[in-house]
Scaffold this motif. Structure first.
Motif, PDB file in Angstrom:
ATOM      1  N   TRP A  22      22.649 -21.423 -20.667  1.00 13.09           N
ATOM      2  CA  TRP A  22      22.706 -20.584 -21.863  1.00 13.09           C
ATOM      3  C   TRP A  22      21.472 -20.798 -22.735  1.00 13.09           C
ATOM      4  O   TRP A  22      20.932 -19.852 -23.315  1.00 13.09           O
ATOM      5  CB  TRP A  22      23.971 -20.882 -22.665  1.00 13.09           C
ATOM      6  CG  TRP A  22      25.186 -20.188 -22.139  1.00 13.09           C
ATOM      7  CD1 TRP A  22      25.955 -20.572 -21.077  1.00 13.09           C
ATOM      8  CD2 TRP A  22      25.774 -18.987 -22.645  1.00 13.09           C
ATOM      9  NE1 TRP A  22      26.985 -19.681 -20.881  1.00 13.09           N
ATOM     10  CE2 TRP A  22      26.899 -18.697 -21.835  1.00 13.09           C
ATOM     11  CE3 TRP A  22      25.468 -18.150 -23.703  1.00 13.09           C
ATOM     12  CZ2 TRP A  22      27.703 -17.598 -22.048  1.00 13.09           C
ATOM     13  CZ3 TRP A  22      26.281 -17.039 -23.920  1.00 13.09           C
ATOM     14  CH2 TRP A  22      27.390 -16.777 -23.095  1.00 13.09           C
ATOM     15  N   LEU A  23      21.021 -22.054 -22.834  1.00 14.84           N
ATOM     16  CA  LEU A  23      19.827 -22.357 -23.620  1.00 14.84           C
ATOM     17  C   LEU A  23      18.602 -21.656 -23.034  1.00 14.84           C
ATOM     18  O   LEU A  23      17.805 -21.049 -23.758  1.00 14.84           O
ATOM     19  CB  LEU A  23      19.601 -23.871 -23.662  1.00 14.84           C
ATOM     20  CG  LEU A  23      18.285 -24.341 -24.309  1.00 14.84           C
ATOM     21  CD1 LEU A  23      18.255 -23.956 -25.788  1.00 14.84           C
ATOM     22  CD2 LEU A  23      18.107 -25.844 -24.141  1.00 14.84           C
ATOM     23  N   ASP A  25      18.576 -19.005 -21.197  1.00 11.60           N
ATOM     24  CA  ASP A  25      18.731 -17.568 -21.411  1.00 11.60           C
ATOM     25  C   ASP A  25      18.271 -17.187 -22.817  1.00 11.60           C
ATOM     26  O   ASP A  25      17.589 -16.172 -23.010  1.00 11.60           O
ATOM     27  CB  ASP A  25      20.194 -17.175 -21.203  1.00 11.60           C
ATOM     28  CG  ASP A  25      20.433 -15.683 -21.417  1.00 11.60           C
ATOM     29  OD1 ASP A  25      19.820 -14.877 -20.704  1.00 11.60           O
ATOM     30  OD2 ASP A  25      21.238 -15.333 -22.300  1.00 11.60           O
ATOM     31  N   TRP A  26      18.609 -18.010 -23.802  1.00  9.53           N
ATOM     32  CA  TRP A  26      18.203 -17.740 -25.181  1.00  9.53           C
ATOM     33  C   TRP A  26      16.691 -17.900 -25.350  1.00  9.53           C
ATOM     34  O   TRP A  26      16.032 -17.084 -26.003  1.00  9.53           O
ATOM     35  CB  TRP A  26      18.947 -18.687 -26.124  1.00  9.53           C
ATOM     36  CG  TRP A  26      18.497 -18.577 -27.550  1.00  9.53           C
ATOM     37  CD1 TRP A  26      18.757 -17.561 -28.430  1.00  9.53           C
ATOM     38  CD2 TRP A  26      17.689 -19.527 -28.259  1.00  9.53           C
ATOM     39  NE1 TRP A  26      18.159 -17.823 -29.641  1.00  9.53           N
ATOM     40  CE2 TRP A  26      17.503 -19.004 -29.567  1.00  9.53           C
ATOM     41  CE3 TRP A  26      17.112 -20.749 -27.925  1.00  9.53           C
ATOM     42  CZ2 TRP A  26      16.756 -19.690 -30.529  1.00  9.53           C
ATOM     43  CZ3 TRP A  26      16.375 -21.419 -28.879  1.00  9.53           C
ATOM     44  CH2 TRP A  26      16.210 -20.893 -30.159  1.00  9.53           C
ATOM     45  N   LYS A  29      14.715 -14.878 -23.648  1.00  9.11           N
ATOM     46  CA  LYS A  29      15.013 -13.489 -24.015  1.00  9.11           C
ATOM     47  C   LYS A  29      13.797 -12.709 -24.519  1.00  9.11           C
ATOM     48  O   LYS A  29      13.677 -11.510 -24.264  1.00  9.11           O
ATOM     49  CB  LYS A  29      16.131 -13.446 -25.065  1.00  9.11           C
ATOM     50  CG  LYS A  29      17.526 -13.388 -24.458  1.00  9.11           C
ATOM     51  CD  LYS A  29      17.751 -12.055 -23.715  1.00  9.11           C
ATOM     52  CE  LYS A  29      19.113 -11.999 -23.055  1.00  9.11           C
ATOM     53  NZ  LYS A  29      19.109 -12.699 -21.769  1.00  9.11           N
ATOM     54  N   ARG A 217      23.969 -17.934 -15.957  1.00  5.73           N
ATOM     55  CA  ARG A 217      23.569 -17.128 -17.107  1.00  5.73           C
ATOM     56  C   ARG A 217      22.074 -16.821 -17.111  1.00  5.73           C
ATOM     57  O   ARG A 217      21.650 -15.718 -17.476  1.00  5.73           O
ATOM     58  CB  ARG A 217      23.949 -17.870 -18.387  1.00  5.73           C
ATOM     59  CG  ARG A 217      23.559 -17.176 -19.679  1.00  5.73           C
ATOM     60  CD  ARG A 217      24.493 -16.046 -19.999  1.00  5.73           C
ATOM     61  NE  ARG A 217      24.124 -15.361 -21.237  1.00  5.73           N
ATOM     62  CZ  ARG A 217      24.843 -14.380 -21.768  1.00  5.73           C
ATOM     63  NH1 ARG A 217      25.956 -13.983 -21.193  1.00  5.73           N
ATOM     64  NH2 ARG A 217      24.449 -13.787 -22.879  1.00  5.73           N
ATOM     65  N   CYS A 218      21.244 -17.772 -16.695  1.00  5.05           N
ATOM     66  CA  CYS A 218      19.793 -17.601 -16.791  1.00  5.05           C
ATOM     67  C   CYS A 218      19.159 -17.058 -15.516  1.00  5.05           C
ATOM     68  O   CYS A 218      17.941 -16.837 -15.486  1.00  5.05           O
ATOM     69  CB  CYS A 218      19.131 -18.927 -17.168  1.00  5.05           C
ATOM     70  SG  CYS A 218      19.307 -20.211 -15.914  1.00  5.05           S
TER      71      CYS A 218
END
Length: 327
Positions: A22-23, A25-26, A29, A217-218
Motif C-alpha cells: 500500500w505504501l 502504491d501511494w 501514484k 496492491r502495487c
C-alpha cells in the motif's frame, strides 16, 4: 481437471508485505500524471490512461496529415509473471534517475533519509547476492575511504552505502550519497514486497517465485514503471535502426501498445522482432492489419489512410454485472 488452465490471483490482504505494498502504491501514484504529461512531448514513451486519451492521440495524428498503410497492436504475453528478477532495482532506477519530477516526499530531509536507512540497517535488511532482486555488493569503510582518496565523488550504482560497520551521518550526506541511499531504500522496499508473495490454497502454502502477483496492491504500478523502462529502450533502438520514422502514431496502455505504420509489412515485422529482442523475459505478440482491436475499440483505416475508431466488444462479453451485495 488437468486440461483446464487458470491464472492464479493471489490476494495480498494481510500478507507479510501488504502494508508495504500500500505504501508503494501511494508513493508511485504521481507517475500516472508524470507519464501522461510526456505523451505529447518527444519522450521515448507515450502512455495513455484511457481509450479517450488514445482517441485524442489518433485525432492529432490525423489532423497532422499523417497516414498509415497498416495498423498494429502489440501485447506482452503474461506481463506480471514475466518481469525479470531485477525488477526491484530496475524500477527504483527508472523512478529516481529517469523520471523528471518524481521524488519521495517523506525522505526529502537528510534526517528522514538517515532514519529510514538506520531502520533498515537495524533490521539487517540488506540486499546481497543471495537475493535475486538486487545482486549488489556492500562497500566497506576502507573502500569508501579509498574512493574518497581517489577523488571520485560518483558512487557506482551497484554500491551500497548501508553496511554492518557504519551509516554516514546526515550532516555528511553528499548528493551522491543521498541519491544512492534513496535508490537503495526503494529497491529494498520493493524487494521485500516481492519476497513476501505467499498464497494459501487447499491447505498448502505457495510462494510466488518470479515476477509480480495479480492481487498485490502495487503490482500495476511496478509493472507500468518497468514497461516504461522497456519502451524507452525499445524506441531508442528503433531510432538507431532507422525504423521509428515509419511510425505515424504509437501509444501504450500498460503492456498494450497500438500504432500506425507507413511502410511495408516486412519492415513492420522487423520492428516487432526488435521488440522481442529487448528483454529475454518478454514475449511480445502482435496483430497486424487494416483493422485491429485495441482496449475497448477497433482501429481501422479509411481509404485515405486515416485512422478511425469504433466501439469494440468481445464475442464472449455479456455486459452483465454482479450485484455488489452478492459476495
Amino acid at each position: 481437471p488437468k486440461d483446464v488452465k487458470v491464472r492464479p490471483i493471489c490476494s495480498g490482504v494481510n500478507a507479510v508485505g501488504d502494508r508495504l505494498s500500500w505504501l508503494l502504491d501511494w508513493l508511485t501514484k504521481p507517475i500516472y500524471t508524470l507519464f501522461e504529461g510526456e505523451a505529447d512531448s518527444q519522450s521515448y514513451d507515450n502512455q495513455v490512461d484511457s481509450s479517450e486519451s488514445l482517441q485524442c492521440a489518433i485525432k492529432h495524428a490525423n489532423d497532422s496529415g499523417k497516414v498509415s498503410k497498416v495498423l498494429y497492436s502489440l501485447d506482452v504475453e503474461q506481463l506480471y509473471p514475466s518481469l525479470p528478477p531485477s525488477v526491484a532495482a530496475d524500477v527504483a532506477d527508472e523512478l529516481l534517475n529517469h523520471t523528471p519530477g518524481f521524488s519521495l516526499p517523506a525522505l526529502k530531509s537528510d534526517d528522514a533519509l538517515h532514519r529510514a536507512a538506520t531502520t533498515l540497517h537495524a533490521h539487517k535488511v540488506q540486499t546481497t547476492r543471495k537475493r535475486k532482486f538486487h545482486p549488489a555488493r556492500v562497500m566497506t569503510r576502507s573502500q569508501r575511504q579509498r574512493l574518497n582518496e581517489q577523488g571520485n565523488s560518483q558512487l557506482n550504482e551497484s554500491t551500497i552505502i548501508m553496511n554492518d560497520d557504519v551509516i554516514p551521518n546526515a550532516a555528511d550526506f553528499t548528493d551522491a550519497i543521498r541519491k544512492q541511499l534513496l535508490q537503495q531504500i526503494l529497491t529494498i522496499v520493493i524487494g521485500l514486497v516481492l519476497a513476501g508473495n505467499v498464497a494459501h490454497f487447499n491447505g498448502e502454502f505457495f510462494k510466488w517465485l518470479s515476477g509480480l502477483t495479480m492481487g498485490s496492491r502495487c503490482s500495476p504500478d511496478l509493472a507500468n514503471i518497468y514497461m516504461r523502462r522497456w519502451t524507452r529502450k525499445f524506441h531508442a533502438q528503433a531510432r538507431t535502426a532507422n525504423l521509428w520514422r515509419w511510425v505515424t502514431f504509437e501509444r501504450r496502455y500498460l503492456d498494450d501498445i497500438s500504432g500506425g505504420w507507413n511502410a511495408s509489412k516486412d519492415l513492420l515485422q522487423k520492428y516487432i522482432d526488435l521488440a522481442n529482442s529487448i528483454d529475454p523475459f518478454f514475449r511480445v505478440t502482435s496483430v497486424i492489419g487494416q483493422k485491429v482491436p485495441v482496449l475497448d475499440m477497433t482501429l481501422s483505416l479509411d481509404k485515405d489512410g486515416k485512422t478511425i475508431t469504433t466501439f469494440y466488444k468481445k464475442e464472449i462479453a455479456t455486459l452483465e454485472c454482479i450485484r455488489d451485495f452478492s459476495a
